[in-house]
Enzyme design. Structure first.
Site, PDB file in Angstrom:
ATOM      1  CE  LYS A 132      93.544  36.849 -20.786  1.00 22.72           C
ATOM      2  NZ  LYS A 132      92.308  36.375 -21.430  1.00 22.72           N
ATOM      3  CG  ASP A 191      92.520  38.327 -24.431  1.00 23.60           C
ATOM      4  OD1 ASP A 191      93.523  37.604 -24.521  1.00 23.60           O
ATOM      5  OD2 ASP A 191      91.602  38.060 -23.627  1.00 23.60           O
ATOM      6  N   GLY A 233      94.474  38.010 -17.146  1.00 23.69           N
ATOM      7  CA  GLY A 233      94.381  36.928 -16.168  1.00 23.69           C
ATOM      8  C   GLY A 233      93.513  35.813 -16.707  1.00 23.69           C
ATOM      9  CG  ASP A 262      87.281  41.021 -22.316  1.00 19.84           C
ATOM     10  OD1 ASP A 262      87.231  40.890 -23.557  1.00 19.84           O
ATOM     11  OD2 ASP A 262      87.856  40.196 -21.574  1.00 19.84           O
ATOM     12  CD  GLU A 282      90.565  42.234 -22.791  1.00 16.05           C
ATOM     13  OE1 GLU A 282      90.097  42.824 -21.790  1.00 16.05           O
ATOM     14  OE2 GLU A 282      91.197  41.174 -22.704  1.00 16.05           O
ATOM     15  CB  SER A 323      87.903  40.538 -14.916  1.00  9.08           C
ATOM     16  OG  SER A 323      87.032  40.124 -15.929  1.00  9.08           O
ATOM     17  CE  LYS A 331      85.697  38.724 -18.969  1.00  8.48           C
ATOM     18  NZ  LYS A 331      86.617  38.414 -20.062  1.00  8.48           N
ATOM     19  CE  LYS A 356      88.601  41.656 -18.773  1.00  6.03           C
ATOM     20  NZ  LYS A 356      89.802  41.034 -19.349  1.00  6.03           N
TER      21      LYS A 356
HETATM   22  O1  NPG Z   1      91.310  38.104 -13.236  1.00 11.16           O
HETATM   23  O2  NPG Z   1      92.125  36.191 -13.777  1.00 11.16           O
HETATM   24  C1  NPG Z   1      91.294  37.085 -13.903  1.00 11.16           C
HETATM   25  C2  NPG Z   1      90.234  36.913 -14.954  1.00 11.16           C
HETATM   26  C3  NPG Z   1      90.257  37.986 -15.974  1.00 11.16           C
HETATM   27  O3  NPG Z   1      88.340  38.288 -17.328  1.00 11.16           O
HETATM   28  C4  NPG Z   1      89.364  37.676 -17.146  1.00 11.16           C
HETATM   29  N1  NPG Z   1      89.764  36.715 -17.944  1.00 11.16           N
HETATM   30  O4  NPG Z   1      88.757  36.979 -21.318  1.00 11.16           O
HETATM   31  O5  NPG Z   1      90.327  37.887 -20.208  1.00 11.16           O
HETATM   32  C5  NPG Z   1      89.402  37.093 -20.290  1.00 11.16           C
HETATM   33  C6  NPG Z   1      89.006  36.265 -19.078  1.00 11.16           C
HETATM   34  C7  NPG Z   1      89.235  34.788 -19.226  1.00 11.16           C
HETATM   35  C8  NPG Z   1      89.239  33.993 -18.115  1.00 11.16           C
HETATM   36  C9  NPG Z   1      89.431  34.204 -20.425  1.00 11.16           C
HETATM   37  C10 NPG Z   1      89.449  32.647 -18.214  1.00 11.16           C
HETATM   38  C11 NPG Z   1      89.629  32.843 -20.515  1.00 11.16           C
HETATM   39  C12 NPG Z   1      89.640  32.075 -19.395  1.00 11.16           C
END
Ligand code: NPG
Length: 389
Positions: free
Chosen positions: A270, A246, A298, A196, A221, A143, A171, A169
């Protein structure tokens, strides 16, 4: 199995680089670890859980201090009360025992994970075989946070591609969406790419989001707000990029609703967000039954959560690469032995339970506070000793 005590361990780990999403910029991560000490057939076992809550309620209503408090005051005492009533406690019963306490899914998930880990370590079963993983490694996606400029983005993506990540991915948010995607497509060609939005858009943005259609993305997403299931269904009909949810999917019931409404062609699972690995497995099963693809999200987990996520992602319905990257994507020093990317994959630990544990010296260095919640009988005893009775 009988729980003897539970430690809530606050840790802080610096991130290798700031991680910016449409809702925040993080420079460090402060997960709450749950350590369960239990007794099983006369043997003491330990189980580890990781609460993926953020410091502030910007991704979900939960936040770190609230999670610690609800675990300490309500969730853990509810488990002890169950035990004290002479009832057997298993990981499969945790959801039921805590059901009367509303919400707080990330806190519940961490507690259930720790108890399941202890239970599986006691019986020498791995998370992967307990859940039914069919592979021993999972494809690793990464990500990429919102960057300061397109050249910065291209350089970050280039580094990840060189490291072997098999899916990128990006953001996105208003002002950082079409152009970054175009730039990455132009530079890196037909790599598996998805975006995302973390709820950054509204339904009126449909014509704008349609501009992503020509880029052949795997999915978009969570473009709209968490509660907007119906509006996601409407948006899904307006754009050709497959819709993935999500934040909106907080339970198997909401997954079933989203699928029935046409709001989700794909689901990001998740375990923390949905109340635990057992509920995550139920969502997987519902999705498979409905022909909906899932992938494992994640939350910048340490090696503990990463190990459990990798095991879950080994299930056959996880047909898209997850946000399961190497430890060094986020941390210079993980608290467990680091996860490494090999040929674009992350190996699923095969040992009992989650198959990894914190390295004591690293954990000690990262720990900022520990709260021990002991069963009431032990607490009463300790108070009695303290007052000299
Ligand atoms: O690889 O762990 C990872 C991070 C992936 O982008 C990621 N997580 O919105 O999915 C999400 C975001 C996130 C991270 C959301 C931390 C909330 C807390």
């Amino acid at each position: 199995m009988r729980i003897l005590s539970i430690d809530l361990i606050d840790i802080t780990l610096p991130l290798v680089s700031p991680f910016t999403t449409s809702f925040s910029t993080q420079t460090s991560r402060a997960p709450l670890l749950v350590k369960v000490t239990a007794e099983h057939n006369g043997r003491e076992v330990t189980g580890w859980g990781e609460c993926v809550v953020l410091d502030e309620p910007v991704y979900s209503p939960e936040y770190l201090d609230g999670a610690r408090e609800v675990l300490q005051r309500f969730l853990i005492p509810a488990l002890y009360a169950w035990q004290d009533a002479g009832k057997a406690l298993t990981a499969e019963l945790v959801g039921h025992v805590l059901e009367h306490l509303v919400g707080h899914r990330m806190a519940k998930a961490a507690l259930e994970m720790a108890i399941l880990d202890a239970q599986l370590r006691a019986t020498d079963v791995s998370f992967a075989s307990y859940f039914g993983a069919t592979v021993d490694a999972v494809p690793s996606g990464v990500s990429v946070g919102i960057q300061k400029s397109i050249p910065d983005l291209l350089s970050a993506v280039g580094d990840y591609v060189d490291q072997g990540y098999v899916r990128i991915k990006l953001k996105i948010q208003q002002g950082w969406d079409i152009e970054p995607v175009r730039a990455v497509r132009e530079r890196f060609g037909d790599i598996p790419l998805q975006v995302d939005a973390n709820t950054a858009y509204r339904l009126v943005d449909a014509p704008h989001l349609r501009k992503l259609d020509p880029f052949n993305l795997l999915l978009i997403e969570q473009p709209l707000a968490e509660d907007d299931l119906r509006q996601h269904a409407l948006l899904a009909r307006e754009i050709s990029t497959p819709m993935c949810l999500d934040e909106s999917i907080v339970s198997a019931a909401s997954a079933a609703d989203a699928i029935a409404m046409g709001a989700a062609a794909i689901i990001n699972i998740k375990p923390g967000r949905v109340g635990g690995y057992l509920e995550a497995k139920r969502i997987h099963d519902i999705a498979v039954a409905n022909g909906v693809a899932v992938w494992c999200g994640g939350m910048l987990e340490t090696g503990l959560g990463r190990a459990a996520n990798a095991a879950l992602a080994g299930l056959p319905g996880f047909t898209l690469p997850g946000d399961i990257s190497a430890s060094d994507r986020f941390y210079k020093q993980d608290i467990t032995e680091p996860f490494r990317i090999e040929d674009g994959q992350i190996r699923i630990p095969s040992g009992a339970g989650i198959g990894v544990e914190p390295i004591p010296a690293v954990l000690a260095e990262a720990t900022t506070r520990t709260v021990t919640v002991a069963p009431r009988r032990a607490q009463t005893l300790r108070r009695a000793i303290a007052v000299g009775k």
